[in-house]
Design a protein around this motif. Sequence first.
Motif, PDB file in Angstrom:
ATOM      1  N   CYS A  57       0.806  -1.150  -0.440  1.00  0.00           N
ATOM      2  CA  CYS A  57      -0.351  -0.222   0.160  1.00  0.00           C
ATOM      3  C   CYS A  57       1.358   0.776  -0.119  1.00  0.00           C
ATOM      4  O   CYS A  57       0.518   2.253  -0.638  1.00  0.00           O
ATOM      5  N   ASP A  58       1.949   0.948   1.016  1.00  0.00           N
ATOM      6  CA  ASP A  58       2.803   2.293   1.081  1.00  0.00           C
ATOM      7  C   ASP A  58       3.694   2.855  -0.732  1.00  0.00           C
ATOM      8  O   ASP A  58       4.086   3.943  -0.886  1.00  0.00           O
ATOM      9  N   SER A  59       4.020   1.998  -1.138  1.00  0.00           N
ATOM     10  CA  SER A  59       4.698   1.471  -1.988  1.00  0.00           C
ATOM     11  C   SER A  59       4.317   2.227  -3.578  1.00  0.00           C
ATOM     12  O   SER A  59       4.691   2.589  -4.854  1.00  0.00           O
ATOM     13  N   GLY A  60       2.432   2.292  -3.483  1.00  0.00           N
ATOM     14  CA  GLY A  60       2.106   2.727  -4.629  1.00  0.00           C
ATOM     15  C   GLY A  60       1.608   1.835  -5.757  1.00  0.00           C
ATOM     16  O   GLY A  60       1.129   1.519  -6.534  1.00  0.00           O
ATOM     17  N   ALA A  61       1.980   0.857  -5.309  1.00  0.00           N
ATOM     18  CA  ALA A  61       1.748  -0.854  -6.482  1.00  0.00           C
ATOM     19  C   ALA A  61       0.256  -1.373  -6.164  1.00  0.00           C
ATOM     20  O   ALA A  61      -0.259  -1.862  -6.640  1.00  0.00           O
ATOM     21  N   VAL A  62      -0.590  -0.151  -5.129  1.00  0.00           N
ATOM     22  CA  VAL A  62      -2.401  -0.413  -4.706  1.00  0.00           C
ATOM     23  C   VAL A  62      -3.293   1.022  -5.059  1.00  0.00           C
ATOM     24  O   VAL A  62      -2.383   1.681  -4.684  1.00  0.00           O
ATOM     25  N   SER A  63      -4.185   0.864  -5.565  1.00  0.00           N
ATOM     26  CA  SER A  63      -5.091   2.125  -5.899  1.00  0.00           C
ATOM     27  C   SER A  63      -5.642   2.647  -5.030  1.00  0.00           C
ATOM     28  O   SER A  63      -5.364   2.153  -3.749  1.00  0.00           O
ATOM     29  N   PRO A  64      -5.648   4.076  -4.699  1.00  0.00           N
ATOM     30  CA  PRO A  64      -5.825   4.548  -4.542  1.00  0.00           C
ATOM     31  C   PRO A  64      -7.428   4.232  -3.360  1.00  0.00           C
ATOM     32  O   PRO A  64      -7.739   3.726  -2.087  1.00  0.00           O
ATOM     33  N   GLU A  65      -7.918   3.599  -4.153  1.00  0.00           N
ATOM     34  CA  GLU A  65      -9.130   2.591  -3.583  1.00  0.00           C
ATOM     35  C   GLU A  65      -9.188   2.110  -3.019  1.00  0.00           C
ATOM     36  O   GLU A  65      -9.452   1.414  -1.583  1.00  0.00           O
ATOM     37  N   MET A  66      -8.700   1.031  -3.339  1.00  0.00           N
ATOM     38  CA  MET A  66      -7.759  -0.279  -2.876  1.00  0.00           C
ATOM     39  C   MET A  66      -7.240   0.362  -1.401  1.00  0.00           C
ATOM     40  O   MET A  66      -7.352  -0.725  -0.548  1.00  0.00           O
ATOM     41  N   ARG A  67      -6.286   0.526  -1.730  1.00  0.00           N
ATOM     42  CA  ARG A  67      -5.280   1.429  -0.206  1.00  0.00           C
ATOM     43  C   ARG A  67      -6.430   1.793   0.946  1.00  0.00           C
ATOM     44  O   ARG A  67      -5.957   1.472   2.104  1.00  0.00           O
ATOM     45  N   GLY A  68      -7.358   2.192   0.936  1.00  0.00           N
ATOM     46  CA  GLY A  68      -8.040   2.371   1.526  1.00  0.00           C
ATOM     47  C   GLY A  68      -9.022   1.753   2.001  1.00  0.00           C
ATOM     48  O   GLY A  68      -9.101   1.890   3.353  1.00  0.00           O
ATOM     49  N   ALA A  69      -9.546   1.190   1.336  1.00  0.00           N
ATOM     50  CA  ALA A  69     -10.018  -0.336   1.954  1.00  0.00           C
ATOM     51  C   ALA A  69      -9.281  -0.907   2.803  1.00  0.00           C
ATOM     52  O   ALA A  69      -9.427  -1.539   3.954  1.00  0.00           O
ATOM     53  N   LEU A  70      -8.401  -0.967   2.353  1.00  0.00           N
ATOM     54  CA  LEU A  70      -7.343  -2.329   3.010  1.00  0.00           C
ATOM     55  C   LEU A  70      -6.274  -1.202   4.240  1.00  0.00           C
ATOM     56  O   LEU A  70      -5.899  -1.973   5.244  1.00  0.00           O
TER      57      LEU A  70
END
Length: 183
Positions: A57-70
Amino acid sequence: MTVNAVDLLRQLLEDIFSHRDSAAQFASDPYGTLAAKGITDADLSGVDVRQVVGDLCDSGAVSPEMRGALQGYTSGGGPSSSGHQSVDHVVQQLSYVTNVAYQDDHSITTLFEDNSTNIDNSTHVNVDGDFDGDINVDNANATGAGSVAGSGHSTVTGATGDHALAVGGSTYGNLNTGEGAVQ
């Protein structure tokens, strides 16, 4: 050659978070997916799934929406990710984060549902002392919403649904229901 389970897990999660098809594949066969990626029980002893997800999540490999969900999971919510990591424990963790990441995609989240029914009809009867006669054992199973089961010569009365009424035995036509009902 030593296999780094954290790297394998990071690659798997990045694939799951980036590709809906990979998430669906994992959801439909989590153990097979782990085996195909070379992730085994011996590899997982020091893996912290929550940390791997947080790093992704911190690396930017995850979309902002998924980062928020996770975010709830990475900050300590969800199942525990500490201690010895067995394959079952890692599958639990990965299933949880995949479910969270794709919470609005029911074509993936429904793959995690276990709709199986396992019924054990075995019967064990202990008879102490001298016994002369028959022992009859009837088994009946009903599964699913609104199911009713009876066995042998029993009379089964079942009521299903909202405001249903079950009456056992014979009413001889004398059944009165409702507020203020008079017989």
